[in-house]
Motif scaffolding. Sequence first.
Motif, PDB file in Angstrom:
ATOM      1  N   GLU A   1       0.819  -1.215   0.000  1.00  0.00           N
ATOM      2  CA  GLU A   1       0.000   0.000   0.000  1.00  0.00           C
ATOM      3  C   GLU A   1       0.851   1.264   0.000  1.00  0.00           C
ATOM      4  N   LEU A   2       2.043   1.198   0.593  1.00  0.00           N
ATOM      5  CA  LEU A   2       2.861   2.393   0.768  1.00  0.00           C
ATOM      6  C   LEU A   2       3.944   2.575  -0.280  1.00  0.00           C
ATOM      7  N   ALA A   3       4.494   1.476  -0.766  1.00  0.00           N
ATOM      8  CA  ALA A   3       5.787   1.537  -1.442  1.00  0.00           C
ATOM      9  C   ALA A   3       5.725   1.306  -2.948  1.00  0.00           C
ATOM     10  N   ASP A   4       6.726   1.846  -3.624  1.00  0.00           N
ATOM     11  CA  ASP A   4       7.004   1.488  -5.013  1.00  0.00           C
ATOM     12  C   ASP A   4       7.842   0.220  -5.065  1.00  0.00           C
ATOM     13  N   VAL A   5       8.690   0.059  -4.013  1.00  0.00           N
ATOM     14  CA  VAL A   5       9.548  -1.119  -3.923  1.00  0.00           C
ATOM     15  C   VAL A   5       9.776  -1.418  -2.447  1.00  0.00           C
ATOM     16  N   SER A   6       9.909  -2.695  -2.125  1.00  0.00           N
ATOM     17  CA  SER A   6      10.168  -3.073  -0.732  1.00  0.00           C
ATOM     18  C   SER A   6      11.239  -4.144  -0.660  1.00  0.00           C
ATOM     19  N   TYR A   7      11.906  -4.163   0.490  1.00  0.00           N
ATOM     20  CA  TYR A   7      12.890  -5.188   0.824  1.00  0.00           C
ATOM     21  C   TYR A   7      12.472  -5.784   2.159  1.00  0.00           C
ATOM     22  N   SER A   8      12.360  -7.100   2.231  1.00  0.00           N
ATOM     23  CA  SER A   8      11.916  -7.730   3.470  1.00  0.00           C
ATOM     24  C   SER A   8      12.675  -9.019   3.708  1.00  0.00           C
ATOM     25  N   ILE A   9      12.886  -9.309   4.996  1.00  0.00           N
ATOM     26  CA  ILE A   9      13.617 -10.499   5.429  1.00  0.00           C
ATOM     27  C   ILE A   9      12.606 -11.512   5.953  1.00  0.00           C
ATOM     28  N   HIS A  10      12.700 -12.745   5.453  1.00  0.00           N
ATOM     29  CA  HIS A  10      11.733 -13.780   5.827  1.00  0.00           C
ATOM     30  C   HIS A  10      12.463 -15.078   6.166  1.00  0.00           C
ATOM     31  N   ASN A  11      11.759 -15.956   6.854  1.00  0.00           N
ATOM     32  CA  ASN A  11      12.297 -17.271   7.177  1.00  0.00           C
ATOM     33  C   ASN A  11      12.631 -18.035   5.899  1.00  0.00           C
ATOM     34  N   GLN A  12      13.663 -18.840   5.963  1.00  0.00           N
ATOM     35  CA  GLN A  12      14.036 -19.648   4.797  1.00  0.00           C
ATOM     36  C   GLN A  12      12.853 -20.517   4.367  1.00  0.00           C
ATOM     37  N   GLY A  13      12.667 -20.626   3.051  1.00  0.00           N
ATOM     38  CA  GLY A  13      11.565 -21.410   2.523  1.00  0.00           C
ATOM     39  C   GLY A  13      10.307 -20.608   2.267  1.00  0.00           C
ATOM     40  N   SER A  14      10.428 -19.270   2.323  1.00  0.00           N
ATOM     41  CA  SER A  14       9.257 -18.404   2.159  1.00  0.00           C
ATOM     42  C   SER A  14       9.036 -17.940   0.730  1.00  0.00           C
ATOM     43  N   ARG A  15       9.881 -18.349  -0.203  1.00  0.00           N
ATOM     44  CA  ARG A  15       9.827 -17.757  -1.534  1.00  0.00           C
ATOM     45  C   ARG A  15       8.468 -17.951  -2.216  1.00  0.00           C
ATOM     46  N   GLN A  16       7.935 -19.158  -2.159  1.00  0.00           N
ATOM     47  CA  GLN A  16       6.654 -19.415  -2.827  1.00  0.00           C
ATOM     48  C   GLN A  16       5.558 -18.518  -2.252  1.00  0.00           C
ATOM     49  N   PHE A  17       5.525 -18.405  -0.933  1.00  0.00           N
ATOM     50  CA  PHE A  17       4.524 -17.554  -0.285  1.00  0.00           C
ATOM     51  C   PHE A  17       4.697 -16.095  -0.696  1.00  0.00           C
ATOM     52  N   VAL A  18       5.927 -15.586  -0.648  1.00  0.00           N
ATOM     53  CA  VAL A  18       6.165 -14.176  -0.955  1.00  0.00           C
ATOM     54  C   VAL A  18       5.840 -13.879  -2.412  1.00  0.00           C
ATOM     55  N   GLU A  19       6.250 -14.747  -3.314  1.00  0.00           N
ATOM     56  CA  GLU A  19       5.953 -14.524  -4.735  1.00  0.00           C
ATOM     57  C   GLU A  19       4.453 -14.561  -5.002  1.00  0.00           C
ATOM     58  N   SER A  20       3.754 -15.491  -4.359  1.00  0.00           N
ATOM     59  CA  SER A  20       2.312 -15.594  -4.553  1.00  0.00           C
ATOM     60  C   SER A  20       1.601 -14.373  -3.984  1.00  0.00           C
ATOM     61  N   PHE A  21       2.013 -13.942  -2.785  1.00  0.00           N
ATOM     62  CA  PHE A  21       1.389 -12.775  -2.176  1.00  0.00           C
ATOM     63  C   PHE A  21       1.624 -11.537  -3.034  1.00  0.00           C
ATOM     64  N   ALA A  22       2.860 -11.362  -3.485  1.00  0.00           N
ATOM     65  CA  ALA A  22       3.178 -10.194  -4.303  1.00  0.00           C
ATOM     66  C   ALA A  22       2.346 -10.180  -5.578  1.00  0.00           C
ATOM     67  N   ALA A  23       2.224 -11.318  -6.230  1.00  0.00           N
ATOM     68  CA  ALA A  23       1.452 -11.395  -7.472  1.00  0.00           C
ATOM     69  C   ALA A  23      -0.017 -11.036  -7.234  1.00  0.00           C
ATOM     70  N   ASP A  24      -0.566 -11.493  -6.107  1.00  0.00           N
ATOM     71  CA  ASP A  24      -1.960 -11.198  -5.789  1.00  0.00           C
ATOM     72  C   ASP A  24      -2.188  -9.710  -5.544  1.00  0.00           C
ATOM     73  N   GLU A  25      -1.140  -9.009  -5.094  1.00  0.00           N
ATOM     74  CA  GLU A  25      -1.265  -7.586  -4.776  1.00  0.00           C
ATOM     75  C   GLU A  25      -0.691  -6.698  -5.877  1.00  0.00           C
ATOM     76  N   GLY A  26      -0.451  -7.273  -7.039  1.00  0.00           N
ATOM     77  CA  GLY A  26       0.049  -6.491  -8.163  1.00  0.00           C
ATOM     78  C   GLY A  26       1.533  -6.219  -8.127  1.00  0.00           C
ATOM     79  N   GLY A  27       2.279  -7.032  -7.385  1.00  0.00           N
ATOM     80  CA  GLY A  27       3.722  -6.855  -7.287  1.00  0.00           C
ATOM     81  C   GLY A  27       4.490  -7.983  -7.942  1.00  0.00           C
ATOM     82  N   GLU A  28       5.801  -7.846  -7.945  1.00  0.00           N
ATOM     83  CA  GLU A  28       6.674  -8.866  -8.545  1.00  0.00           C
ATOM     84  C   GLU A  28       7.987  -8.919  -7.774  1.00  0.00           C
ATOM     85  N   VAL A  29       8.401 -10.131  -7.410  1.00  0.00           N
ATOM     86  CA  VAL A  29       9.714 -10.324  -6.798  1.00  0.00           C
ATOM     87  C   VAL A  29      10.764 -10.214  -7.898  1.00  0.00           C
TER      88      VAL A  29
END
Length: 211
Positions: free
Chosen positions: A149-177
Motif C-alpha cells: 500500500e505504501l511503497a514502489d519497492v520493498s525489501y523484506s527479510i523472511h524465514n528460509q523457505g518463504s519464496r513461494q509464499f512471498v511470490e504468490s502474495f506479491a502477485a496477488d497484490e500487483g507486485g513482482e519479486v
Amino acid sequence: MGDRRALETQLAVVAGFENPQARLEQYPTPPDIAAHVVHFADLQGDVDGRTVVDLGTGTGMLALGAALRGPRRVVGVELDAAALDTARDNERRVGTTTPIHWIRGDATRSPLCVHSDGNSETTVLMNPPFGAQNGRRGADRGFLRTASELADVSYSIHNQGSRQFVESFAADEGGEVTHAFGATLTLDRQFDFHEQETRDLDTEVFRIRWT
C-alpha cells in the motif's frame, strides 16, 4: 555511494532491545545483515533521494542504515514505545543528519499516508516477525500488505523457505519479486526458552516491485 563494510561499522553502535518481548518477536537485525540489505537497495537506486519507511523498526537498525545513504527522509514505525526510545538514542549515536520521523503504530495497520511525487518515491525496508510464536503464524503477511500500500519497492527479510509464499502474495497484490538472496542472521540468546547462547538463522531477503 559508500562501502558496505563501512556501513556495517557505522551501524555497530546501534543498541538492541533492553527488554525484548517474545510475543512481538523482538530480535535485533544484526549490523552485517542491515548493511547488506541497505547497500543492495542503494545499488538498485532505491534509497538515495527517496522516502524510506522501516516497518516494525524496533531500535532502528534498518532505518538508520538507510539514513546514512542519502534518502530524502526516513520513517520508522514501531508498536513498542520503549523500542522507539532506544531508536531515538541510536539516532544520536549514529549521528546521521537525514530527517528521521519515529512513529508509534502498528505496522500492519500503518498510520502513514505516503504518496510518491515527482521528487521522491517510497521504499520500504523491514525485518517482519516470522510468526514463530504461538498464534502468530503468517505474521509477516500484514507487513507485506502494508508495504504494497505504501511503497514502489520493498525489501523484506523472511524465514528460509518463504519464496513461494512471498511470490504468490506479491502477485496477488500487483507486485513482482525481482531479486532474492539468502542471508544468515546470528542471534544472541534473549529469552529463557532459548537453549543456545547464539543461533544462526537462515533467512531469505526479497526485493518486490509494487505497481
